[in-house]
Scaffold this motif. Structure first.
Motif, mmCIF file in Angstrom:
data_model
loop_
_atom_site.group_PDB
_atom_site.id
_atom_site.type_symbol
_atom_site.label_atom_id
_atom_site.label_comp_id
_atom_site.label_asym_id
_atom_site.label_seq_id
_atom_site.Cartn_x
_atom_site.Cartn_y
_atom_site.Cartn_z
ATOM 1 N N ILE A 75 41.249 -13.245 -18.583
ATOM 2 C CA ILE A 75 41.111 -14.331 -17.612
ATOM 3 C C ILE A 75 40.579 -13.800 -16.286
ATOM 4 O O ILE A 75 39.678 -14.398 -15.670
ATOM 5 N N ILE A 76 41.112 -12.655 -15.838
ATOM 6 C CA ILE A 76 40.685 -12.070 -14.562
ATOM 7 C C ILE A 76 39.222 -11.639 -14.627
ATOM 8 O O ILE A 76 38.438 -11.882 -13.693
ATOM 9 N N MET A 77 38.817 -11.007 -15.726
ATOM 10 C CA MET A 77 37.429 -10.590 -15.854
ATOM 11 C C MET A 77 36.502 -11.801 -15.945
ATOM 12 O O MET A 77 35.376 -11.770 -15.446
ATOM 13 N N SER A 78 36.970 -12.871 -16.568
ATOM 14 C CA SER A 78 36.181 -14.101 -16.625
ATOM 15 C C SER A 78 35.972 -14.662 -15.224
ATOM 16 O O SER A 78 34.884 -15.128 -14.879
ATOM 17 N N SER A 79 37.018 -14.616 -14.406
ATOM 18 C CA SER A 79 36.885 -15.115 -13.037
ATOM 19 C C SER A 79 35.915 -14.251 -12.237
ATOM 20 O O SER A 79 35.160 -14.752 -11.401
ATOM 21 N N ALA A 80 35.903 -12.941 -12.506
ATOM 22 C CA ALA A 80 34.959 -12.046 -11.824
ATOM 23 C C ALA A 80 33.518 -12.433 -12.166
ATOM 24 O O ALA A 80 32.654 -12.512 -11.281
ATOM 25 N N PHE A 81 33.266 -12.700 -13.451
ATOM 26 C CA PHE A 81 31.934 -13.149 -13.864
ATOM 27 C C PHE A 81 31.580 -14.466 -13.180
ATOM 28 O O PHE A 81 30.455 -14.659 -12.703
ATOM 29 N N GLY A 82 32.547 -15.377 -13.139
ATOM 30 C CA GLY A 82 32.297 -16.677 -12.525
ATOM 31 C C GLY A 82 31.973 -16.575 -11.049
ATOM 32 O O GLY A 82 31.094 -17.291 -10.545
ATOM 33 N N ILE A 83 32.664 -15.687 -10.339
ATOM 34 C CA ILE A 83 32.408 -15.510 -8.903
ATOM 35 C C ILE A 83 31.012 -14.934 -8.666
ATOM 36 O O ILE A 83 30.291 -15.353 -7.754
ATOM 37 N N ILE A 84 30.615 -13.988 -9.502
ATOM 38 C CA ILE A 84 29.259 -13.428 -9.397
ATOM 39 C C ILE A 84 28.220 -14.529 -9.621
ATOM 40 O O ILE A 84 27.225 -14.625 -8.890
ATOM 41 N N LEU A 85 28.460 -15.372 -10.611
ATOM 42 C CA LEU A 85 27.544 -16.489 -10.873
ATOM 43 C C LEU A 85 27.539 -17.486 -9.719
ATOM 44 O O LEU A 85 26.515 -18.105 -9.424
ATOM 45 N N SER A 86 28.688 -17.648 -9.051
ATOM 46 C CA SER A 86 28.763 -18.533 -7.889
ATOM 47 C C SER A 86 27.877 -18.033 -6.759
ATOM 48 O O SER A 86 27.200 -18.814 -6.090
ATOM 49 N N VAL A 87 27.871 -16.711 -6.557
ATOM 50 C CA VAL A 87 26.994 -16.120 -5.539
ATOM 51 C C VAL A 87 25.537 -16.375 -5.897
ATOM 52 O O VAL A 87 24.727 -16.769 -5.047
ATOM 53 N N ASN A 88 25.215 -16.176 -7.171
ATOM 54 C CA ASN A 88 23.831 -16.389 -7.613
ATOM 55 C C ASN A 88 23.429 -17.854 -7.450
ATOM 56 O O ASN A 88 22.292 -18.158 -7.059
ATOM 57 N N ARG A 89 24.355 -18.773 -7.740
ATOM 58 C CA ARG A 89 24.074 -20.201 -7.579
ATOM 59 C C ARG A 89 23.811 -20.538 -6.117
ATOM 60 O O ARG A 89 22.907 -21.324 -5.796
ATOM 61 N N THR A 90 24.574 -19.935 -5.217
ATOM 62 C CA THR A 90 24.380 -20.157 -3.780
ATOM 63 C C THR A 90 22.994 -19.713 -3.337
ATOM 64 O O THR A 90 22.327 -20.389 -2.548
ATOM 65 N N ILE A 91 22.557 -18.571 -3.868
ATOM 66 C CA ILE A 91 21.223 -18.058 -3.540
ATOM 67 C C ILE A 91 20.143 -19.027 -4.026
ATOM 68 O O ILE A 91 19.184 -19.339 -3.308
ATOM 69 N N GLU A 92 20.315 -19.523 -5.259
ATOM 70 C CA GLU A 92 19.326 -20.436 -5.832
ATOM 71 C C GLU A 92 19.265 -21.750 -5.053
ATOM 72 O O GLU A 92 18.179 -22.301 -4.829
ATOM 73 N N VAL A 93 20.442 -22.248 -4.646
ATOM 74 C CA VAL A 93 20.478 -23.481 -3.847
ATOM 75 C C VAL A 93 19.778 -23.291 -2.505
ATOM 76 O O VAL A 93 19.014 -24.145 -2.043
ATOM 77 N N SER A 94 20.017 -22.122 -1.881
ATOM 78 C CA SER A 94 19.370 -21.832 -0.589
ATOM 79 C C SER A 94 17.852 -21.747 -0.720
ATOM 80 O O SER A 94 17.116 -22.254 0.115
ATOM 81 N N LYS A 95 17.397 -21.120 -1.817
ATOM 82 C CA LYS A 95 15.946 -21.014 -2.039
ATOM 83 C C LYS A 95 15.332 -22.392 -2.267
ATOM 84 O O LYS A 95 14.232 -22.679 -1.798
ATOM 85 N N ALA A 96 16.051 -23.231 -2.991
ATOM 86 C CA ALA A 96 15.542 -24.586 -3.269
ATOM 87 C C ALA A 96 15.412 -25.384 -1.979
ATOM 88 O O ALA A 96 14.433 -26.126 -1.772
ATOM 89 N N LYS A 97 16.371 -25.239 -1.069
ATOM 90 C CA LYS A 97 16.319 -25.936 0.204
ATOM 91 C C LYS A 97 15.160 -25.430 1.084
ATOM 92 O O LYS A 97 14.492 -26.206 1.759
ATOM 93 N N GLU A 98 14.932 -24.109 1.025
ATOM 94 C CA GLU A 98 13.829 -23.544 1.806
ATOM 95 C C GLU A 98 12.481 -24.023 1.304
ATOM 96 O O GLU A 98 11.554 -24.248 2.100
ATOM 97 N N GLN A 99 12.353 -24.182 -0.007
ATOM 98 C CA GLN A 99 11.090 -24.651 -0.580
ATOM 99 C C GLN A 99 10.795 -26.092 -0.205
ATOM 100 O O GLN A 99 9.645 -26.490 -0.068
ATOM 101 N N LYS A 100 11.855 -26.892 -0.003
ATOM 102 C CA LYS A 100 11.658 -28.285 0.406
ATOM 103 C C LYS A 100 11.205 -28.363 1.852
ATOM 104 O O LYS A 100 10.477 -29.244 2.260
#
Length: 332
Positions: free
Chosen positions: A307-332
Motif C-alpha cells: 500500500i505504501i509503495m503504491s502511494s509513492a507511485f501515485g504521488i510521483i504520478l501526481s507530480v507528473n500530472r501537475t506538470i502536464e496541467v501547467s504545460k497545457a495552460k501555458e499552451q493556451k
C-alpha cells in the motif's frame, strides 16, 4: 486483494492535487511519528493492528520523510546551522531512532535517502560535514543503550544476520538449541534462494514451474526475485532490473521539468526510495548482501508495504500530472 487496493491507492494519490502534499507535509510527518510510538508502547516494536489489518509505521516513515524533507528544503530558512539542526537533523534523527526499534534495514534506507537528498540540495556543505560527528555520536549512544539495556532488540537481529553472512564457521557454543535451530533455518532459506537463481539459468524453468517456491517460507515476499529468476531465467531477472532502472530514469525526466523544489525533491526522493529498496531485495536474493527483509516494490506479496509503495507511485504520478496541467495552460 492488496494489489487491487494498491491500484486504488495509486489512483487516489494521483488525483490528489500536489499542493495538498505540500500543505500537509508536517502533519503527515507528525502522524507518522505518533504511529511509530504506538507499537513500541504496546511492546510489539514493529507493527500494530487496526481492524484486523497489520500496520507497519516504519513503511509510512519512508514516504513521510521524503515529503517532509521536500517541504523543509523549499519553505524553511536553513541558512543557519541552528535552523538546520532544528528543522532537519532533530526531527529526522528522532524518527530514525524510533525506526530502530522495529527495523534496522528500514532505518538504513531512510538514512541513506535522507543523506542523498541533502547532498543534492542547496544546504551549506559545512552543515552536512557537521552532521557526520553528530550522527556518529548518536549511533554510539544508541549502541551503548542497546548493549546495556537491550532496548533496541532489532540491532541484535541485524548483527546476527551480518555474522551469519560473513562467517563460515557457526559459533554455536553460546547459543541455546532453539537459537541454533533458528539460525540453521535462516541459512537454509538463503541457500534455497541462491539455488533458485542457479536453477533458472538463462531462460528459466517456465511460469509456475519453480521448485523452490514450495520450499522457501517467504517465497512471495522476501525471496520473490529468486523465484522470478528460477521461472524466467537470468533474462527475466535482467528485465525486472531494467524496469526499475527505466522507472528511475523517468523520475529524473519528471524532476527536470519541475518548476518548484518541493516537486523535484519528492519525485527524486520517492524514486530513489523505490529503486534502493528494489536493489537491496535483489542483492539479498542473489546472495551478495545479508538478509534485510525488504520486499520487491509492486511485485512482492504484502500488506502495508504494498500500500505504501503504491502511494509513492501515485504521488510521483501526481507530480507528473501537475506538470502536464501547467504545460497545457501555458499552451493556451
Amino acid at each position: 486483494l492488496f494489489f487491487v487496493i494498491g491500484f486504488g491507492v495509486v489512483l487516489v494519490c494521483y488525483k490528489i492535487p500536489l499542493r495538498y502534499y505540500r500543505n500537509f507535509a508536517e502533519i503527515i510527518f507528525g502522524i507518522t511519528m505518533v504511529a511509530m510510538v504506538i507499537p513500541i508502547v504496546m511492546g510489539q516494536l514493529r507493527s500494530f493492528e487496526i481492524g484486523g489489518i497489520d500496520i507497519q509505521p516504519s513503511e509510512m516513515a519512508k514516504i513521510a520523510t521524503v515529503i517532509y524533507l521536500a517541504k523543509a528544503l523549499e519553505s524553511y530558512n536553513l541558512s543557519t546551522f541552528k535552523n538546520y539542526l532544528l528543522k532537519i537533523v532533530l526531527p529526522i534523527g528522532v524518527l530514525l531512532a524510533l525506526c530502530l526499534f522495529g527495523s534496522v534495514s528500514v532505518t538504513l534506507i531512510i538514512g541513506l535517502i535522507t543523506a542523498l537528498i541533502l547532498c543534492f540540495s542547496n544546504i551549506t556543505r559545512k552543515f552536512l560535514l557537521y552532521t557526520i560527528p553528530i550522527a556518529l555520536a548518536a549511533l554510539i549512544a544508541i549502541y551503548v543503550v542497546h548493549k546495556t539495556t537491550g532496548k533496541f532488540s532489532r540491532i541484535a537481529t541485524f548483527e546476527a544476520r551480518i555474522e551469519r553472512f560473513f562467517s563460515n564457521d557457526q559459533k554455536d557454543l553460546d547459543k541455546t538449541p532453539e537459537e541454533i535451530a533458528k539460525d540453521k533455518e535462516k541459512q537454509e532459506q538463503e541457500k534455497h534462494a541462491r539455488e533458485a537463481v542457479q536453477l533458472g539459468k538463462f531462460t528459466g524453468r517456465g511460469p509456475g514451474n519453480s521448485f523452490k517456491k514450495d520450499v522457501l517460507p517467504n517465497a512471495y515476499d522476501d525471496y520473490i526475485y529468486s523465484v522470478i529468476v528460477e521461472e524466467y531465467g537470468s533474462l527475466g531477472g535482467a528485465i525486472v532490473i531494467l524496469l526499475y532502472v527505466w522507472f528511475f530514469i523517468r523520475c529524473i525526466f519528471i524532476a527536470q521539468n519541475c518548476k518548484k523544489e518541493f516537486s523535484a525533491v519528492v519525485v527524486l526522493g520517492l524514486g530513489m526510495l523505490i529503486v534502493t529498496q528494489a536493489f537491496l531485495h535483489i542483492l539479498v536474493n542473489v546472495g551478495l548482501i545479508p538478509v534485510t527483509g525488504q520486499t520487491l516494490p509492486m511485485i512482492s506479496k504484502g500488506g502495508s508495504s504494498l500500500i505504501i509503495m503504491s502511494s509513492a507511485f501515485g504521488i510521483i504520478l501526481s507530480v507528473n500530472r501537475t506538470i502536464e496541467v501547467s504545460k497545457a495552460k501555458e499552451q493556451k
